[in-house]
Design an enzyme around this catalytic site. Structure first.
Site, PDB file in Angstrom:
ATOM      1  N   GLY A  34       0.837  -1.204   0.000  1.00 51.85           N
ATOM      2  CA  GLY A  34       0.000   0.000   0.000  1.00 51.85           C
ATOM      3  C   GLY A  34       0.867   1.248   0.000  1.00 51.85           C
ATOM      4  O   GLY A  34       0.686   2.163  -0.817  1.00 51.85           O
ATOM      5  N   HIS A  35       1.855   1.270   0.920  1.00 53.52           N
ATOM      6  CA  HIS A  35       2.786   2.411   0.954  1.00 53.52           C
ATOM      7  C   HIS A  35       3.566   2.506  -0.367  1.00 53.52           C
ATOM      8  O   HIS A  35       3.761   3.599  -0.910  1.00 53.52           O
ATOM      9  CB  HIS A  35       3.807   2.237   2.082  1.00 53.52           C
ATOM     10  CG  HIS A  35       3.222   2.138   3.453  1.00 53.52           C
ATOM     11  ND1 HIS A  35       3.212   0.954   4.172  1.00 53.52           N
ATOM     12  CD2 HIS A  35       2.638   3.059   4.247  1.00 53.52           C
ATOM     13  CE1 HIS A  35       2.650   1.172   5.349  1.00 53.52           C
ATOM     14  NE2 HIS A  35       2.284   2.431   5.422  1.00 53.52           N
ATOM     15  N   GLN A 151      -8.664  10.928   6.644  1.00 56.11           N
ATOM     16  CA  GLN A 151      -7.385  11.634   6.633  1.00 56.11           C
ATOM     17  C   GLN A 151      -7.226  12.441   5.345  1.00 56.11           C
ATOM     18  O   GLN A 151      -6.714  13.565   5.364  1.00 56.11           O
ATOM     19  CB  GLN A 151      -6.250  10.618   6.777  1.00 56.11           C
ATOM     20  CG  GLN A 151      -4.863  11.198   6.687  1.00 56.11           C
ATOM     21  CD  GLN A 151      -3.815  10.184   7.098  1.00 56.11           C
ATOM     22  OE1 GLN A 151      -3.545   9.995   8.273  1.00 56.11           O
ATOM     23  NE2 GLN A 151      -3.229   9.522   6.122  1.00 56.11           N
TER      24      GLN A 151
HETATM   25  P1  AMP Z   1       0.644   4.864   7.597  1.00 58.20           P
HETATM   26  O1  AMP Z   1       2.054   4.398   7.564  1.00 58.20           O
HETATM   27  O2  AMP Z   1      -0.325   3.855   8.110  1.00 58.20           O
HETATM   28  O3  AMP Z   1       0.483   6.228   8.224  1.00 58.20           O
HETATM   29  O4  AMP Z   1       0.236   5.063   6.067  1.00 58.20           O
HETATM   30  C1  AMP Z   1       0.976   5.934   5.241  1.00 58.20           C
HETATM   31  C2  AMP Z   1       0.183   6.191   3.986  1.00 58.20           C
HETATM   32  O5  AMP Z   1      -0.039   4.950   3.300  1.00 58.20           O
HETATM   33  C3  AMP Z   1      -1.195   6.784   4.264  1.00 58.20           C
HETATM   34  O6  AMP Z   1      -1.454   7.813   3.317  1.00 58.20           O
HETATM   35  C4  AMP Z   1      -2.109   5.607   4.086  1.00 58.20           C
HETATM   36  O7  AMP Z   1      -3.425   5.966   3.683  1.00 58.20           O
HETATM   37  C5  AMP Z   1      -1.401   4.844   2.983  1.00 58.20           C
HETATM   38  N1  AMP Z   1      -1.834   3.444   2.979  1.00 58.20           N
HETATM   39  C6  AMP Z   1      -1.824   2.573   4.026  1.00 58.20           C
HETATM   40  N2  AMP Z   1      -2.356   1.386   3.669  1.00 58.20           N
HETATM   41  C7  AMP Z   1      -2.731   1.520   2.373  1.00 58.20           C
HETATM   42  C8  AMP Z   1      -3.372   0.650   1.432  1.00 58.20           C
HETATM   43  N3  AMP Z   1      -3.736  -0.599   1.761  1.00 58.20           N
HETATM   44  N4  AMP Z   1      -3.605   1.116   0.190  1.00 58.20           N
HETATM   45  C9  AMP Z   1      -3.252   2.390  -0.146  1.00 58.20           C
HETATM   46  N5  AMP Z   1      -2.653   3.254   0.681  1.00 58.20           N
HETATM   47  C10 AMP Z   1      -2.395   2.831   1.930  1.00 58.20           C
END
Ligand code: AMP
Length: 279
Positions: A34-35, A151
């Site tokens: 995802g990241h 967010q």
């Molecule tokens: P985090 O490390 O959880 O703060 O996530 C960092 C970024 O990655 C944020 O913008 C999240 O929305 C994005 N993100 C996390 N999981 C996913 C996913 N499964 N698909 C797309 N973006 C994601």
């Protein structure tokens, strides 16, 4: 790839050639596909890509999983290097919140429902750290995942209200083959909870199918999601929502862009998921 925990090094790197465009991908590390989808999007659209890795303490409530949040800096740096990232900012807490720190960014409305109702201090922490990252990196574009739908609404508002000169890019949710949205918190799920956790996506698909079959009564759509989730015993619903997509206020009738979203506990693990539908 430059890796630094120093604000000054980020600024110097960013200023070296002001004509270059920079994409910023803010993360809390424990990086997954995802990241990396955000990183690839940033790589395709900018001359240079910066990522930040910072488990931001101010967006966790005292009862939440800050202490146990997964961390893998070496693995994360290897993944970012393989994606051609130019700069990784890995600040310490002392760099981001030195003694005497007292300024915060608060949004008065879009932070209140949904995640904000369940996590009242969360978005103040998010908005403050994102504002700081924008000021430190000064990116041309910043990349966020639709996974954290509220967010994206909060940050779009923040950019507009405080006149940040940043273009926001929202990237689609990346899912496992069985539909579970990728999340660092999926690692907490045990062998019974993991298959049950696909119910978030199944509930969204059931709601979307009803909508596509003509259902416009939002309470009925919420009921379909609740019933689908209730059929999985390990799942405990925190909220299920069908809200207007910009203000995030619950609707009675679905007409126009609508965010279907939910937070569901499996034991102590809290998962979120969402889907946008549009009449
Ligand atoms: P985090 O490390 O959880 O703060 O996530 C960092 C970024 O990655 C944020 O913008 C999240 O929305 C994005 N993100 C996390 N999981 C996913 C996913 N499964 N698909 C797309 N973006 C994601």
């Amino acid at each position: 790839m430059i890796t630094t925990d120093q604000i000054q090094t980020v600024r110097q790197t960013r200023r070296a050639d002001p004509t270059l465009s920079w994409g910023l991908v803010p993360t809390m590390g424990a990086l997954h596909e995802g990241h990396l989808s955000l990183v690839r999007c940033a790589r395709a659209q900018n001359d240079r890509v910066a990522a930040s890795i910072f488990v931001n303490p101010t967006q966790f409530a005292p009862t939440e999983d800050l202490a146990t949040y997964p961390r893998d800096l070496a693995g994360d740096l290897a993944k970012l290097k393989a994606e051609g990232v130019d700069l990784v900012f890995t600040p310490t807490e002392a760099v981001m919140y030195p003694p005497g720190f007292q300024t915060t960014v608060t949004l008065s409305q879009v932070t209140k429902p949904l995640e904000g109702a369940a996590r009242p201090t969360h978005f103040q922490g998010v908005a403050t750290v994102v504002a700081k990252l924008f000021n430190i990196v000064q990116p041309t574009r910043a990349y966020f995942g639709q996974k954290d739908a509220q967010q994206t609404v909060v940050i779009r508002r923040l950019i507009h209200d405080l006149n940040f000169n940043v273009e926001m890019v929202v990237c689609p949710i990346v899912r496992e083959a069985d539909g579970l949205a990728l999340s660092s918190r999926n690692a907490y799920l045990d062998e019974n909870q993991r298959p049950a956790a696909t119910v978030l996506h199944r509930a969204l698909l059931a709601a979307k199918a009803a909508f596509e079959a003509g259902e416009r009564d939002a309470e009925q759509v919420r009921r379909i999601m609740r019933q689908t989730i209730a059929a999985e015993p390990p799942a405990r619903i925190e909220y299920v929502s069908a809200a207007e997509a910009a203000a995030l206020v619950e609707v009675q009738q679905i007409s126009g862009p609508t965010l279907l979203s939910m937070a569901v506990f499996f034991g102590k693990t809290r998962l979120i998921d969402n889907m946008l539908i549009n009449d």
